[in-house]
Design an enzyme around this catalytic site. Structure first.
Site, PDB file in Angstrom:
ATOM      1  N   HIS A 121       0.867  -1.179   0.000  1.00  0.00           N
ATOM      2  CA  HIS A 121       0.000   0.000   0.000  1.00  0.00           C
ATOM      3  C   HIS A 121       0.908   1.235   0.000  1.00  0.00           C
ATOM      4  O   HIS A 121       2.004   1.194   0.551  1.00  0.00           O
ATOM      5  CB  HIS A 121      -0.847  -0.060   1.279  1.00  0.00           C
ATOM      6  CG  HIS A 121      -1.925   0.955   1.393  1.00  0.00           C
ATOM      7  ND1 HIS A 121      -1.676   2.248   1.754  1.00  0.00           N
ATOM      8  CD2 HIS A 121      -3.277   0.870   1.228  1.00  0.00           C
ATOM      9  CE1 HIS A 121      -2.824   2.914   1.813  1.00  0.00           C
ATOM     10  NE2 HIS A 121      -3.814   2.099   1.492  1.00  0.00           N
ATOM     11  N   ASP A 198       2.989  -4.119   8.182  1.00  0.00           N
ATOM     12  CA  ASP A 198       1.774  -3.349   7.950  1.00  0.00           C
ATOM     13  C   ASP A 198       0.607  -4.292   8.248  1.00  0.00           C
ATOM     14  O   ASP A 198       0.296  -5.198   7.462  1.00  0.00           O
ATOM     15  CB  ASP A 198       1.747  -2.863   6.489  1.00  0.00           C
ATOM     16  CG  ASP A 198       0.415  -2.216   6.119  1.00  0.00           C
ATOM     17  OD1 ASP A 198      -0.542  -2.285   6.904  1.00  0.00           O
ATOM     18  OD2 ASP A 198       0.344  -1.640   5.018  1.00  0.00           O
ATOM     19  N   GLN A 201      -4.611  -4.884   7.216  1.00  0.00           N
ATOM     20  CA  GLN A 201      -5.618  -5.846   6.745  1.00  0.00           C
ATOM     21  C   GLN A 201      -5.574  -7.176   7.494  1.00  0.00           C
ATOM     22  O   GLN A 201      -6.363  -8.070   7.197  1.00  0.00           O
ATOM     23  CB  GLN A 201      -5.443  -6.106   5.237  1.00  0.00           C
ATOM     24  CG  GLN A 201      -5.641  -4.878   4.368  1.00  0.00           C
ATOM     25  CD  GLN A 201      -7.077  -4.346   4.396  1.00  0.00           C
ATOM     26  OE1 GLN A 201      -8.011  -5.027   4.836  1.00  0.00           O
ATOM     27  NE2 GLN A 201      -7.268  -3.124   3.937  1.00  0.00           N
ATOM     28  N   LYS A 224     -10.709  -0.101  10.561  1.00  0.00           N
ATOM     29  CA  LYS A 224     -10.947  -1.303   9.764  1.00  0.00           C
ATOM     30  C   LYS A 224     -11.376  -2.474  10.645  1.00  0.00           C
ATOM     31  O   LYS A 224     -11.604  -3.576  10.164  1.00  0.00           O
ATOM     32  CB  LYS A 224      -9.680  -1.675   8.979  1.00  0.00           C
ATOM     33  CG  LYS A 224      -9.295  -0.640   7.921  1.00  0.00           C
ATOM     34  CD  LYS A 224      -8.076  -1.091   7.154  1.00  0.00           C
ATOM     35  CE  LYS A 224      -7.413   0.024   6.374  1.00  0.00           C
ATOM     36  NZ  LYS A 224      -8.150   0.446   5.198  1.00  0.00           N
ATOM     37  N   CYS A 362      -4.791   2.458  -3.590  1.00  0.00           N
ATOM     38  CA  CYS A 362      -3.551   2.998  -3.000  1.00  0.00           C
ATOM     39  C   CYS A 362      -2.377   2.059  -3.254  1.00  0.00           C
ATOM     40  O   CYS A 362      -1.491   1.903  -2.394  1.00  0.00           O
ATOM     41  CB  CYS A 362      -3.695   3.266  -1.507  1.00  0.00           C
ATOM     42  SG  CYS A 362      -4.970   4.447  -1.136  1.00  0.00           S
TER      43      CYS A 362
END
Ligand code: PLP
Length: 408
Positions: A121, A198, A201, A224, A362
């Site tokens: 991303h 990261d 997600q 999220k 993104c």
């Protein structure tokens, strides 16, 4: 997992959009919020609101307890060794920027390397580009397989003794691929590099154990995972965070201030300059309680089943291209339909009350790798059902018909 009972707890899902019952398939962009989170934020403002770490009055200590309580919950949720290892941030982007602006700039120099992948991303790519430019370090990319996945042999071949940092997403927001973070971390450590994850997600959808992964930094966003927008966190190993300089200066983060010099508070507060997102943290704590009560393993199982069902049904549509590996997928499916522009697909679906995401997500370098300018994406969460997938499939058939491709 009783999905119908879970759906009852999300007020926003029970509405018609453009004359149809809403089907929300854009949780990878931002999830919806359960009643318990909405109530926790309202309750905070109705009963406990005050600034934290300052007032000696009762509301001030209640607000501080609520804020620090949320930090403790976050630490337990990630299995961090201590709440001191949790820095509240605006989200994943701010958390990754903190590592890139503080740690990377301190340790990288000419000839050093920062290693990432082309599936990242922009939030896990541009901060490293900037850090590399500022320090003279080289930004290197672990090559991807045709389906977008990573081979450990390629990680081995890319990471060297000059590598100072490796930063990789746990789950791709486009490909749905789950990366072997524990193994990549072991390779990074073998070369003396630090591992950044990261977790935007992964954190909402699966059990995350930062100590088991042994990563050095881990970033995620609350919005999220059922929490409000504007709150997220950076996990960092205590010794690393202690050695790092803050990047924001001002109130709350100082110990002693003189005319020409100042000292900082201890962890985690030295990184939280200014009044923090107090109600957001309270909402994050409530979201963690909510997810824990259902169980992350259950949520992950449900989403994998749903994504597999969606993958199978989507595969039967003539003219569809699905991106990402067939196996080892998280709960989202990215696709293109014939040569219909993904924005047009999303617009037609919206007229049927179905919300999906369309665009480059993104991830412009990944789009280039996939040789597309944009894609459509349906992403699932604990409140989605097979009926939602069926509505998506019907909507896609109608989209094809609308653009003259017939049904099939
Ligand atoms: N990383 C990934 C994989 C994401 O999917 C996102 C958001 O879509 C981000 C980082 C950025 O998250 P935020 O905008 O909450 O900072």
């Amino acid at each position: 997992m009783n999905v119908q009972a879970i759906r009852e707890q999300f007020p926003i899902l029970h509405q018609n959009v453009n004359g149809h019952p809403l089907v929300y398939l854009d949780s990878a962009a931002s999830s919806q919020k359960p009643r318990s989170v909405i109530d926790a934020v309202s309750r905070f403002y109705e009963h406990d609101n005050a600034n934290v770490h300052r007032g000696v009055h009762t509301l001030g200590s209640r607000a501080t307890d609520a804020y620090e309580g949320a930090r403790e919950k976050t630490a337990k949720f990630l299995n961090a060794a201590s709440p001191q290892e949790i820095i509240f941030t605006r989200g994943t982007t701010t958390a990754l920027n903190l590592v890139a602006s503080s740690y990377a700039r301190a340790v990288c120099g000419e000839g050093d390397e920062i290693v990432i992948t082309q599936m990242e991303h922009h939030s896990n790519l541009i901060p490293w580009q900037q850090a590399a430019k500022a320090t003279g370090a080289t930004l290197k990319y672990i090559p991807l397989q045709k389906d977008g996945s990573i081979r450990l042999a390629d990680v081995e071949a890319t990471v060297t003794d000059r590598t100072k940092l490796v930063s990789v997403m746990y789950v791709s927001n486009v490909l749905g691929v789950v990366n072997p973070i524990k193994e990549i971390t072991a390779i990074a450590h073998k070369h003396g590099a630090k591992m950044v994850v990261d977790g935007a997600q992964s954190t909402p959808h699966m059990k995350v154990d930062v100590r088991d992964l042994d990563c050095d930094f881990y970033a995620f966003s609350g919005h999220k995972m059922c929490a409000p927008t504007g709150i997220g966190a950076l996990y960092g190993k205590k010794a690393l965070l202690e050695a790092m300089e803050p990047v924001e200066f001002g109130g709350e983060m100082i110990d002693h201030v003189d005319l020409y010099d100042s000292t900082w508070k201890e962890l985690p507060w030295k990184f939280e300059g200014g009044t923090p997102i107090i109600a957001g943290a309270v909402g994050l704590g409530a979201a963690i309680d909510f997810l824990n009560e259902i169980g992350l393993d259950e949520i992950e199982r449900h989403e994998h089943k749903l994504a597999a069902y969606a993958y199978d049904r989507l595969s039967t549509i003539e003219g569809i291209s699905i991106f990402g590996p067939v196996e080892n997928r998280a709960g989202l499916v990215t696709f293109n339909l014939n040569d219909v522009h993904p924005h047009d697909v999303a617009t037609v679906l919206d007229t049927k009350g179905i919300a999906i995401r369309a665009g480059h997500h993104c991830c412009q370098p990944l789009m280039r790798y996939l040789n597309v300018s944009s894609t459509a994406r349906a992403s699932f969460y604990l409140y989605n059902t097979e009926e939602d997938v069926d509505r998506l499939i019907d909507g896609l058939h109608q989209t094809k018909e609308f653009f003259g491709y017939g049904i099939g």
